[in-house]
Every structure is written in C-alpha cells, then in structure tokens.
Motif scaffolding. Structure first.
Motif, short mmCIF file in Angstrom:
data_model
loop_
_atom_site.label_atom_id
_atom_site.label_comp_id
_atom_site.label_asym_id
_atom_site.label_seq_id
_atom_site.Cartn_x
_atom_site.Cartn_y
_atom_site.Cartn_z
N PHE A 24 0.81 -1.22 0.00
CA PHE A 24 0.00 0.00 0.00
C PHE A 24 0.84 1.26 0.00
CE2 PHE A 24 -2.53 -3.20 2.33
CZ PHE A 24 -3.43 -3.41 1.33
N LYS A 57 -8.52 -0.67 -1.35
CA LYS A 57 -7.59 -0.42 -0.26
C LYS A 57 -6.44 0.48 -0.73
CE LYS A 57 -7.08 -3.66 3.48
NZ LYS A 57 -6.59 -4.96 3.92
N ILE A 60 -7.56 4.01 -0.79
CA ILE A 60 -7.58 4.59 0.55
C ILE A 60 -6.16 4.91 1.02
CG2 ILE A 60 -8.25 4.19 2.97
CD1 ILE A 60 -10.66 4.34 1.20
N ALA A 61 -5.24 4.04 0.67
CA ALA A 61 -3.85 4.27 1.07
C ALA A 61 -3.34 5.57 0.49
CB ALA A 61 -2.97 3.11 0.61
N MET A 90 -14.84 0.90 3.28
CA MET A 90 -13.71 1.65 2.73
C MET A 90 -14.20 2.69 1.75
SD MET A 90 -10.56 -0.99 2.27
CE MET A 90 -11.39 -2.27 1.35
#
Lengths: 898, 435
Positions: A24, A57, A60-61, A90
């Motif tokens: 990430f 994800k 979001i990172a 998320m």
C-alpha cells in the motif's frame, strides 16, 4: 513518508494469505492515479472479492498519504453498489473524504447512503446513516432530516445512537432547519431509553445543541433515573452522568445523603474520570457545609492516592498528572491536613517526568505540618543536591513556601537554608537568595542568622537577574547589619555598567538609595556616580526618570527623602500568590476540568463561543450559594441565550463603546480648550494624579514594593515642589528628556493630562489649584457621605438657604451632566440627581465634612445658553459654607470663567 | 466533545487537521523539560500520550475533564493493540484501514461511542495484518510494564482471530505485578517503602465466560480494618491500604470470601489496582561505603545483598549512581569468577552503571569503584556520589504475599478446560539508597 519496503516478509495469516500482501505504501508518481482508475474499472466485474478489495484499499492508502485521488469519485460511487461490507466501509470513507470537493457527484453518493439506510442489516443502516450525516455541504439537509427521523425511531440501538449524533451534525449544519424539526423533543424522550449509549448520546446531544442556554435542563426525575442505573453505563457514560449530577441541587438534605450513599462506591472505580467525577459531585453537594466537606476530604484521600500510584505503576503519567493536579488544588484549598499523613507518596522518584516532580514538590510544601516537617525537610534537602538543577531550585522554593506557611517552625526550617548557601553551587545559592528575600519580608529578624553568609557570598555565585535583584534588595534593606554591603553593591553596580537589565539597574538604584540613608559616608560617592551615569548614559526612559526623581528628591529635602525611603517597615504577613482565594474558589467550581490542570480559570484559555457557553452553564447552575460571587464576577457582559441575540448584544456593546469614545473626545476637547487659560498660570497646575500611579507602578514593579506606599504622601506634602517635578516626569515619558532641569515652568501641551484626569476617579486638586492656594480655605470632605435621597429631601426642606451664587461659565465648552458629575465627584461632591432641560443642566449635589459633622446640599443650574452657573447652597454648618464654595469652585475648575 | 484525534509519529500521520498537528508537534518539540500531557494553544487544548515512539493526540476547544479524554486515548491504544496484536509504528501503518474503522466506532463527532473490543467486534470487517516482532521485547503488557519476562508468542495474537479459528487455544493469563518503591538512608534504614500492585488479565476464552478469582483468605483492605492497629503489618495477613477495581468486576463477595466475580471483556484489562504502604521484607539491601583515599581519590564500596529465598533469582539487575562533576576517571573491581557482571562509567551523564544478569536469592555481591578527581576536593565531592538506585525484576515472586488461590471459569460446556496462566512478577519502581 518513506516507503515501507518489503512488507511481504512481515505479513502472515491475513485475509489474503494466499496472495502476496498488497503493497500500500509504495512511492507513486503522477499518472498512477490514472492507472488506478483503469484498475478500478477493470476489476469492478471481477469475481474475486479480494482483488476488488485490494484495489479499493490502494485508493484509501493514497488518500491517507495525502495524494489527491478525488478524480476516482465516479468509479468509487459505482463500486459502492456492493454487498461486501468490507468494501462498503472503505468506499464510504473515501466518499465522505472527497464529498466537499465533488459536491455534484456526491449527490450520487447520497443516493447510495439513503438506500443503505433502509437495509435489513442494522450495521449497514448505522454505517450509512453515520456516513450520510458526515457529508457537509449545502443542500444535503433535506435528505438528512428524513434519514435521521427514521433513525431516531429505529428498533436497533446502534442505529438510534448514530441518529442522535446525526442530530448534532444536522444542528451544526443548519440551526434554522433544526428548529423546524421536533428532534429536540425526541432527544429528551430518548434520555429515558433502555439502551445506555442511546441515553448518553441523547444527553450529550442536548448539551451540545442547547450549549448557549447552559445545556440540558437538569430536573430531579432525570437525575434520579440516571443515578439509579449508573452501573449500566461505561466509564464515560458514568462520567457524563456524574458531571450532570454535580450541577443538580437536591431539594432536601435526605436526598443529598441518598445521592452520596449511592455514589460512594464510585470511589473504588479504577477510572480516574469516574472517581474525580464522583468527587466533584460530593464537593458540590457539601459546598456550603464545612463539616461535611471535611468528611468528604477524608473520604476521598485514599482513592485519590490509589489512583495516583496505580497510574504511576502502569506508567500512565498523564493520568497521574491530572490526579496530582487535583490533589494539589485540594491541599491548597484546605485538605492539607487530610493528606498530611500520606506525605511520603509525594516524595519524588528519579525516573518520573518533570511535570510530575514539580507538582509533587508543590504538594509537599503544602502538606508539611509540625508532624512531618522533619521528614519533609530532610527529603527536600536531598533534592537540593540532586543532579537536576530545576528540581533543586524548585525544592528550595518549597522551603520558602513552608517557612512562610508554618510560622511556628519557620526558624528551624530557615536554618536549613544556611547549609545550601555553603554548598557553593551557583544555582543553589541564587535560588536560596531569592527565597530568602521573600522570607525576610515576613520575618525581618531572621537576618541575623544570615549575616555571615551574606558577607561571604562571592558574586559569581549569584547568577540570573532575579537572583541579583534579590541580593541587591537584601543589601539595601539590611545594609546596616551587613558590614560589606556598600562594597558589594558597588561591585554589583560595576558589573552592571552597561545597564543591560533595566530591572536589575532599577533595583540597584533603589537599594543604593536606601543604603545611602543608613551608611551615608560610604555610599554617597557610589550613589552620586550611579545617579550621574544613569541620568547621563541611559536611554531607558523609566530608569532615567527614576534616577532624576531620586536626584530631585534629594535636592529638595534630604530629611523628607529619608522619611520616604526608610519609613517604618511593615511586615508582610501573607503573599498574594499564596492567598489567592478567589482563583482557588473558581478552580473548585471547575473541578475535574482542564482549569485545575492549567491552574487558571476557564476564561483564560477558552475562546469566544465556547467560553460563552461555559459561562452559560455557570450562570444557569451556580448563580446561587457559595460560588455565586465567582460566577457573577466572571459573567460580566453575559451573552444572551440565542446566538442572534448574542450578536445583537455585541452590536449594542459596540455602539456603547463608540459613545464612550465620543464622550472621551468631548472631554479631550474640553480639556484642551480649558487648558489654554490655565497654562499661563503655572505649569505645576498640570500636575495630575496619573504620574503618581505611573511612579507607583514603576517602583512596585522594580523594587521591594514598600516604596510604593509612600508615593501619594510625596505628593500630598509636596504639592508645590513635587508638582512640577512630577508633571515633568509624565511629559517626559512621552517627550524627549529635557536636560535643563531648571526649566520647570516651560509651557507644555497638557491636553492628554486633562483628559486622563477628567476620567480618572482620583481625588486630586488639579483644576484651579492656583486659586485654591490663594484663598487657601477649603474644607475637607469625606469620600463616603452617608446621605440618601430621602434624607436629602428632608434636609433640603428644613434648611434655610445659606448662599446663592452666580458665576459666569466658559462659553466655548459644551458639556453633559455626566461630565460635570464626574468632575465634582473627584472633589467629593456627589450628585443626587441631575437632568437636562433644553440648554439647562440641573443638578442636586451633596457633600459631607470629613468628620461627618455637617452636610452641604446644592441645587445647581448650568445654563449653557447664557453661560451662567447658578447655585443654591444649604448646609447644616453655615460657618464653613463659604469655604465649601471654594471646594465647589475648585471642583468646577476651568469650567468657570476666571 | 473531542474535535480531533490523531496519531503522529516521525513518519506516519493518519488523518485530519494538518495545522493542528503541526502546532502540536512544534510545541512538544520545543518545550523546556518534559511537556505536560495537556496544554493549550490559542483556544485549542491538546492531550497526548507518547507510547512506542508514537504520539496519540486528541484536541478539543472545550473545558473537559482531562481524565475523560486520557481514558479515551488509553482505551483506543488498548483496542488497537487488541486488534493488531502489537502496537507500533509498523503495525499502525499496515493496518491503517482497520485503525480507521476502529476510530469510527469509538468516536463519532467527538463523542465516545462503543468503547470495548468486544462491542466493536461485530462492526469491524477488516482483519489485522500481523507484523513480525523484530525482537523479543515486551508485548503482552507493553504499556503496563517494560518487563522482559516470558514473552509468549501466544499473547501477540490479535483478538479478531479468536472467533473464527477453530484451532485456537482456549486460555487465560493472569498476572500479579508488584512494583516496589523503597528509599534507604545511608545507614540502611528504610525511610519510605510502598508496593503498587496490579492484577491483570488477558482473556482468550471463547464466549467470555464469567470468572471467579479467589485471593488469600487473610487479605484485609484498609489499615483501620487490620485489627493490629499501630499501622504495622498484622502477622500472617496481607493488608492492602487501598484498592480499586475495573468496571467489569463485581466485588460483592470480596469482603467476605475474597472473591472477585469478573465478566471479562476481550483483551487485556486491569482487574484490580492495590497499594501497600509501610514495611515489608525488601528483596535487596544496599550498603554503600565511601572512603577518601587521597585528596584526588575516592573509593566507593558497594555491597548489594539479595534477601529473597535462594530458589528465586532477579534478572536485569542494574545498579546506578552519579559520580562527582570533578571526576576524570573511574575504575572498577568487578567480583571475580562470576559471570554476567559488567560495569561502565558514562561520562556525559556523570553516571556509573553496574549490570548483573542474574542475581540469585540469598547472595551478596560487591563492587569497588575508584574515582579520580580533577582537583584535590575529595571532601566536598564526596556528597556528590549517589544516590544509588537499582532496577531489577524478580519473576515468580511477590513481596506482598497476595495470592491467587484459584481461578474458576464458569462454563456449561463439557471438556471445557482452558489453560490458566498465573504469573507473579516483582519489579523495582524506585529503589534508591542515599549515600
């Protein structure tokens, strides 16, 4: 942010255990967002849920790293149509984060949220509602209201409690729309819900929504209801309930005892916020009953110490710090005896943070008593040789506190200080001298024990300005006992040749001046050269002026100067800092809050709206009983309930201010024009009270403080001599210093002085001083005449007319009733009633002789059209009637045409 | 109500108001001395704690109860740890989505919401990414004690895995920790002594069954109740001066039967805090002797005797004392023929350290320290030696004699026989001898 490197090696057993864990936090260059967009689209139909999750994800990172991925909004909205809760959460995070920047697209998100608010799964309902309420932009309210309404009626407590917080968000978004709903009523109903969190949220929501009105209305049934089920709540819930209870006043004594019995076991709780909350309730309940209050102190000693030590054991020094802050407040506020036997808990440990050590030392100084003094003194002495200089200094300060506090033990404890002086550690010596200065102010006779030490101290042992100031003060004050004092002072002055420190130079000047009267032959030369170099070489106006002042004082009358400087030395019994009851009382009122930790009342650190809200609570709950005074004092200029109203009040205040400014202008005008006639007489007439204050301040600030008390005397005795001198002083603070000291009567522009004077409430004799000196027949009036309006009327009816006078008024001045009243009040002639009819001002004045042996009543008319003052005097003492008229003329001063 | 919550470290920054965190960081960095745990800047009140090199910070504009906020911060750290297994920069960085989820459930618009690991569990969907512990440092109780005793890998497991893995061990850990504060004067008399103890649990039991923890029969709370009077210890009984309990503990049977009924929350929690003032058998005695060899030389003979039973031993023993400012050189005579001793003079800190790896009960060790001074001022400098402070840890030994008699786990299931781990550890908190 650095890249994380190979995370893969570290991860095991995660959801994606078959896949290499996603990376990430890898550096990405521009263009990667586009790639991500592609990826999002490509993966949207993928069956492998883990793959889809990983892409999200990644987004979001990026977001977390602060990379702008808002361009992905449409794709993310699309992706939110999923049944996978993991992804949903998320995506929601993302949608909310970028909603403000993408308001048009966010409408799409709203749809998703609204649909999810109706889902079967309560987790999703709650999540959607929380997310929806987190959106903050114009136009979202309409969707919100409906969703919240449904949420408040939801069967599931999770959704319900989320909806309650939603209400708060909604309220802050649009207060107007909120008022149209019945949410507030619903919230009040929900305070009786069976779910604990729903109840707490409802209370907190009402507190926040009604913050301007002092929060939730605390009624008996609510308090009783909550207290009876307090154990259903978690620590935070309990804390909130306890806070609420602390504002409640029980109707009967029995009820008070019931509450205390009910809450007593809260002291056994491991959470400091619960224990302190309970303590607050107890203290508030018993605030007006000293005996009960003492019992409470005894009851809370053990739990507080357990909290303190247990948080130290777990190294939660933050909690320990807070508990210690509260113990500190308690011991300075009268619980010191209760903690006396537990003094060993306040011995410091070497590995504690300094904020803990400092507090413990302060507490030790307060729990010291004849029973434990030896142990505490021994312990504190150990700290003085501690490697940590700060702790050493603080310990010496504690000695000072103890010596001043415990008068009976003071001599023995003070003896210990001698050992510190012989340690020859510079910071120890310095701090000891500073502490000794204060001790000697209270116990003047202690000086004998320290004379040999003071003579021996080598000057390089005393570092820092404060230490040198203290030393100089001692030399000046006790110079007659210390043989070497003139020479030490001389050396100190030499070291200060450049006068770098204004403060120290000032203290040195005062000390030398004082010493001059004790050891004239030795000091004369030192003082002379000091005065000379101060007057010649110093640019600092205050310092220079002080030197000039002393010089003139000496020239004028050496005997008088001596009287002023070495007058009777009054013992200081209590120091303001140690006896700041008012502050402590306020902190007691604000128990279990940041005020206690900061050791200052909330208005010193809260801002604007928040401060007004805090005051609203106080006004609502503490305006009666013990704390009424504290509350009243702080809530001057109380805001009104509603924000709109508060704004309106502010506006009014502004206009009031403007008016004040305007009237000030009037006075300036008035002063300015009137001065012209005055200047020709004698510039000493420009003598005002303002410089007195100025000098007083100077002296108080810089020297020991006992000079200040003599300043007014100087002026009273020296109206003729001192007048010119001091007016010079004032003018010179604003103008360049005039070397020529002979030119005392150079005409100056005293405009400012007049204005200041007219506004200040001091009793002085500035206007028409010359005239007063000529006739020299004034009566002395009391500043507190004991006459009320009834008595006035009665006397007015009874007494015959004594004098009727008419005087011409100056024509170039326009004034108002209040101006005249203020003017005369300075001369202790007070106004009973006043009014204005057209151009005529009418007053009833009264005054009383200093010895209260006679009244003067005046009916005065000031006609501004004809510029005539008519006054009708009645008095019970006709013998001094004429003399009183002089007072009156003096009072009117330059309003009268001379 | 809280305005913000953020986690800061030199590298990780999750979240919110950039300027606020900047303000915070600058303020803390340039504070003279240790910055206090709460302070105010321009109407913003900051609360923080620094653990494992990470700042956990909350801000508010209101005049709140500091404990209230501090408790939230500590609870958050606990929950993070429960979920991530360990709490450090790396674990937070790798689990940022999970951390977000947790924060969302714990705080809504600044108001504390679901505050326990088990309450939150049903709303958390992400799973923790575990990180390998680089070294065998403390884990079970990282914020509780910096202990080096028994780092079991079992207790690094995040809780979230318990529920869905069948082969999970069913176990519970009970620790009795005692931290000792002792102050000897130069003659070896005890001036101040106290024990601060905790009973701590970490439960991996399925279904959170009710627990009954039974302590010694002769346990008494409160000196006044001890019956012996005079503040002295009553023979054969354990007298606690005071204690307090966790929210989940039912103390109804405590007075009569010394039984605590516990509904354990998930993860670790402190069952009980207790403290004992007054005399007890100190596990170590310290005897310092200072001799002036010459005007330039001082000699310190430091004797340390372990007075606890020989079947126990102390680990990580470190004896420290400051030396005079005038010191130019320090030499040591380490006890001969014994392994695991080392001594060191740290010039910058003016400190001498003597480390002993393993210290058997009933044994005495002596260190001779020779200090060379710059100037012939041995008499004055003498005072600057000391105080001597000691750090140690004694596993499976406790000073107070407080004991767990048994731990009963209520369960209806057959063959329900979870592992119960009970440990005792004694540690030094402030163990100081004046010279």
């Amino acid at each position: 942010m650095n890249p994380a490197g190979n995370i893969g090696s570290g991860a095991a057993g995660s959801s994606a255990s078959t896949l290499p864990p996603p990376q990430f936090f890898v550096d990405h260059k521009k263009g990667e967002v586009n790639e991500l967009k592609q990826l999002l689209r490509a993966v949207s139909l993928d069956k492998d849920i883990n793959k889809r999750r990983d892409v999200i994800k990644k987004v979001i990172a990026y977001m977390t790293l602060g990379i702008d991925v808002s361009r992905l909004y449409p794709e993310m909205v699309k992706a939110s149509m999923t049944d996978d809760v993991v992804m949903k959460k998320m995506i929601y995070l993302y949608l909310i984060n970028y909603a403000e920047q993408n308001q048009e697209l966010a409408i799409l998100a709203i749809n998703t949220f609204l649909m999810d608010c109706k889902q079967q799964n309560h987790k999703i309902r709650g999540l959607a509602l929380r997310s929806l309420c987190s959106l903050r932009f114009e136009g979202v309210q309409q969707y919100l209201q409906q969703a919240i309404q449904e949420g408040l009626n939801d069967v599931d407590p999770y959704v319900k409690k989320t909806a309650i917080i939603g209400c708060v968000k909604f309220y802050h978004m649009s207060k107007k729309d909120f008022k149209k709903t019945d949410f507030l009523d619903t919230l009040y109903k929900l305070t009786k819900d069976h779910d604990a969190l729903v109840v707490i949220n409802a209370i907190e929501a009402i507190n926040e929504i009604r913050a301007n009105k002092g929060g939730i209305d605390i009624q008996r049934p609510l308090v009783i209801h909550l207290l009876n089920r307090i154990k259903d709540f978690n620590e935070w819930g309990q804390s909130i309930i306890l806070d609420l209870t602390s504002k409640y006043t029980p109707s009967t004594q029995e009820e008070m005892y019931d509450i205390m019995n009910l809450l007593e076991d809260r002291f056994k709780h491991a959470s400091s916020s619960v224990v302190l909350g309970a303590v607050k309730v107890f203290l508030h309940l018993t605030k007006d009953d000293e005996i009960l209050c003492r019992q409470v102190f005894e009851r809370l000693q053990a739990p507080l110490i357990t909290l303190m030590t247990s948080s130290e054991t777990t190294e939660s020094y933050e909690v320990s710090f807070n508990v210690l802050s509260h113990i500190h407040l308690l011991v300075v506020k009268g619980a010191n005896q209760v903690f006396e036997s537990e003094y060993k808990h306040f011995f410091i440990k070497y590995d504690e943070p300094s904020y803990i050590k400092n507090l413990k030392l302060e507490i030790l100084a307060y729990v010291a008593s004849p029973n434990n003094i030896q142990e505490i003194v021994n312990e504190l002495s150990e700290y003085v040789t501690d490697v940590n200089a700060e702790i050493a200094k603080k310990s010496i300060k504690c000695f000072g506190t103890i010596i001043i506090r415990l008068t009976k033990m003071s001599k023995t404890v003070a003896a210990q200080l001698r050992n510190f002086l012989s340690l020859r550690i510079s910071y120890v010596t310095t701090e000891t001298v500073i502490v000794l200065k204060d001790i000697l102010r209270k116990y003047r006779n202690f000086i004998d024990d320290f004379i040999p030490f003071f003579s021996k101290i080598s000057l390089d042992q005393i570092i820092e300005v404060e230490g040198k100031c203290a030393y100089a003060w001692i030399l000046g004050e006790f110079g007659e006992s210390i043989d070497e004092s003139p020479y030490i002072l001389e050396k100190m002055i030499e070291e200060q040749k450049e006068f770098n420190s204004v403060k120290l130079s000032g203290v040195l000047l005062t000390a030398t001046f004082k010493l001059f009267f004790k050891r004239a032959p030795e000091v004369q030369r030192i003082l002379g050269s000091l005065l000379e170099s101060l007057i010649k070489n110093v640019n600092e106006t205050d310092l220079k002026q002080r030197a000039v002042f002393y010089f003139r004082l000496l020239k004028t009358d050496v005997g008088l100067a001596e009287k002023i400087v070495t007058g009777s030395q009054e013992k200081i019994h209590e120091f303001y800092e140690d006896k700041n009851e008012e502050l402590r009382e306020r902190l007691f009122l604000e128990f279990n809050s940041l005020s206690v930790v900061y050791q200052k009342p909330s208005e010193r650190f809260l801002k604007d709206q928040i401060l007004r809200q805090a005051q609203a609570i106080e006004k609502k709950y503490y305006s009666k009983g013990r704390w009424a005074k504290s509350v009243r004092e702080r809530t001057v200029g109380q805001p009104d309930d509603d924000e709109e109203q508060a704004e309106a009040t502010n506006k009014i205040k502004v206009t009031e201010q403007q008016q004040t400014v305007a009237s000030l202008d009037d006075l300036l005008d008035f002063g300015g024009s009137s001065s012209q006639s005055n200047i020709t007489q004698n510039s000493s007439n420009t003598n005002t009270t303002q410089p007195i204050d100025l000098l007083g301040d100077l002296d108080l600030g810089a020297s020991s403080g006992n000079m200040g008390g003599y300043q007014p005397q100087v002026l009273q005795n020296n109206n003729n001599v001192g007048g010119g001198l001091i007016s010079d002083d004032l003018i010179n603070t604003t103008a360049a210093y005039n070397q020529n000291m002979q030119k005392q009567s150079v005409p100056k522009q005293p405009t400012v002085n007049y204005a200041l004077d007219s506004l200040s409430g001091f009793d002085n004799n500035m206007f028409g001083l010359g005239k007063a000196q000529q006739t020299n027949q004034l009566v002395e009036l009391t500043p507190t005449p004991d006459i009320d309006s009834e008595r006035f009327q009665q006397l007015w009816m009874q007494l015959p007319e004594c004098q009727n006078i008419q005087k011409p008024l100056r024509q170039d001045v326009i004034f108002q009733c209040s101006d005249v009243e203020q003017l005369l009040a300075q001369h202790r002639i007070y106004c009973m009633a006043s009014g204005q009819i057209g151009n005529e001002l009418k007053f009833f004045f009264y005054a009383q002789l200093m010895d209260k042996s006679g009244y003067f009543l005046l009916e005065t008319l000031l006609n501004q059209q004809t510029s005539v003052l008519t006054s009708n005097l009645k008095t019970t003492r006709t013998d001094v009637g004429l003399a009183f008229l002089n007072n009156l003329y003096k009072g009117f001063g330059t309003l009268l045409l001379q | 109500m809280l305005s913000q919550f953020f986690i800061l470290s030199a590298r990780v920054r999750l979240d919110l108001g950039r300027e606020t965190s900047e303000i915070f960081f600058r303020k803390v960095k340039f504070w003279k001395g240790d910055p206090p745990p709460c302070f105010t800047v321009e109407g913003i009140n900051f609360f923080y704690t620094k653990k494992f090199g990470i700042f956990f910070v909350a801000t508010t504009k209101h005049n709140v109860s500091p404990s209230f906020v501090m408790d939230i911060l500590y609870r958050m750290m606990k929950v993070f740890r429960d979920y991530c297994g360990v709490l450090n920069e790396e674990s937070i960085r790798k689990n940022f989505v999970l951390i977000y989820e947790i924060i969302d459930e714990i705080i809504d618009y600044g108001h504390p919401q679901l505050m326990t690991t088990e309450n939150i569990k049903q709303f958390i969907v992400n799973e923790a990414i575990l990180i390998q512990q680089k070294q065998q440092t403390s884990n079970f109780r990282p914020n509780i004690f910096s202990s080096n005793t028994i780092p079991s890998t079992a207790i690094q497991r995040p809780l979230s895995q318990i529920t869905d893995k069948k082969n999970m061990k069913n176990e519970i850990f009970v620790d009795i920790f005692e931290k000792l504060t002792v102050l000897f004067n130069a003659n070896g008399f005890v001036i101040n002594s106290s024990i601060d103890g905790v009973i701590q649990m970490k439960s991996y039991l399925q279904g959170n069954p009710e627990l009954r923890l039974v302590l010694n029969d002769d346990l008494v709370v409160g000196r006044a109740n001890a019956g012996g009077g005079g503040g002295g210890q009553v023979v054969g009984s354990v007298v606690l001066d005071d204690c307090n309990f966790h929210e989940c503990v039912d103390v109804r049977d405590f007075e009569a039967m010394k039984t605590l009924t516990i509904n354990p929350p998930d993860g670790e929690f402190l069952v009980m805090n207790y403290r004992i003032n007054g005399d007890y058998a100190t596990p170590f005695r310290i005897y310092p002797f200072i001799d002036e060899i010459s005007q330039y030389k001082l000699q310190l003979t430091l004797k340390v005797r372990a007075t606890f039973p020989p079947d126990h031993f102390a680990t990580q023993v470190l004896v420290k004392f400051p030396v005079p400012r005038q010191t130019t050189n320090v030499t040591f005579e380490i006890p001969k023929g014994i392994q695991g001793h080392s001594a060191e003079y740290k010039q910058t800190e003016q400190l001498t350290e003597w480390a002993i790896k393993k210290f058997q009960g009933g044994v005495e060790h002596t260190l001779i320290v020779k200090i060379t001074l710059k100037n012939p001022t041995a008499t004055e400098c003498r005072k600057e030696i000391g105080p001597v402070s000691m750090n140690f840890e004694i596993p499976m030994y406790n000073v107070s004699n407080l004991q767990v008699k048994y731990l009963k786990i209520a369960s209806t299931q057959k063959n329900y026989n979870p592992y119960r781990w009970v440990r005792y550890v004694t540690q030094s908190s402030s163990y100081v001898c004046r010279t």
